[in-house]
Design a protein around this motif. Structure first.
Motif: not given
Length: 286
Positions: A85-91, A96-98, A238-240
């Motif tokens: 995933t791209s780092p943007d997902i963490a926004d 991101a948690d799910s 996965n967002g992390a």
């Protein structure tokens, strides 16, 4: 006019992936859902997004029940298929948690209907009525299922969510400790009751049961690094923050769960069948 299936494809993939923990199975569900969508009179559909989510949920539930039987015969521990995933997902913290490996692992402990209800309600915030239509349950039943699922997940997830910056810092410290191959440095970054879970699927060598305790895990990792030619590269999974690890011709991914600044769980996925989607970032949405 763009087909609603195309418009909502990223959302539909995310729903299916969170329900199944497998990108390959999620893609199969989308293909099956597309065929059903193509057969309906779309001019009669007032809310295409809700209708499509309903189709995907039903197909994912069918697939999930089939997978449950298959996973009973799985060799060793089963972990979700990691997604680049791209780092943007963490926004989007909730998204991101799910999709985190830790959360998907917890969702594996739910029954198929509980998992569907939890994902649709807690992640995608669908009304109970829509979830009822998607799962074939009454709205009252869905409310009860949602309550049970929330309590189940809450009892098994980390007590405090950590920021992505803290997670990145801890992952970097873990990588540095691995490179030294020193037990003491590994111990400093891990919680005393850390658990290492490996997924080789019986295809490549991996521990078939979880390994518990910082001393045991640290000695195992230090010995592995000292006797092998290992390389590591950071990436977002996965967002992390996570990293790819290469041992000779074999490679895998390492993700971690963090509590109180220490690593509480290590997820090492080395089954090659689950590592085919690490060249291009997945497009997730909710």
């Amino acid at each position: 006019m763009t087909d609603p299936f195309v418009v909502h494809r990223n959302l539909l993939f995310t729903v299916a992936y969170e329900m199944l923990g497998s990108a390959a199975d999620a893609e199969d569900v989308l293909q099956e859902s597309w065929l059903r969508w193509a057969d309906v009179d779309q001019s009669q559909i007032n809310e295409p997004r809700a209708y499509l989510v309903r189709i995907v949920t039903r197909q994912a539930l069918n697939r999930l029940r089939t997978l449950a039987r298959r996973r009973e015969d799985y060799v060793g521990e089963w972990l979700p298929e990691p997604l680049l995933t791209s780092p943007d997902i963490a926004d989007d913290v909730e998204l991101a948690d799910s999709v985190s490996i830790a959360m998907l692992t917890v969702l594996e402990t739910l029954g198929p209907t509980e998992r569907a209800v939890f994902v649709l309600r807690e992640v995608f915030e669908l009304p109970y009525g829509e979830i009822a239509e998607a799962t074939g349950k009454s709205p009252a039943a869905v409310r009860q299922i949602a309550k049970r699922a929330r309590e189940h997940v809450a009892a098994r997830r980390p007590r405090v969510q950590v920021s992505r910056s803290e997670q990145r810092t801890v992952v970097e410290r873990f990588q540095r400790a691995l490179r030294t191959g020193q037990v003491q440095e590994l111990l400093e970054v891990m919680a005393p009751d850390v658990v290492l879970v490996s997924d080789g699927g019986g295809v490549v060598t991996a521990a078939r049961v979880p390994i518990h305790g910082a001393q045991v895990v640290a000695k195992l990792l230090a010995r592995a690094y000292q006797v092998n030619d290992i390389t590591m590269a950071p990436l977002w999974l996965n967002g992390a923050p996570a990293f790819r690890i290469q041992v000779g011709e074999q490679f895998g991914t390492v993700s971690v769960e963090i509590e109180d600044g220490k690593i509480s769980r290590i997820f090492a996925i080395v089954n090659p069948h689950k590592l085919t989607r690490l060249d291009e970032a997945a497009e997730l949405a909710r």
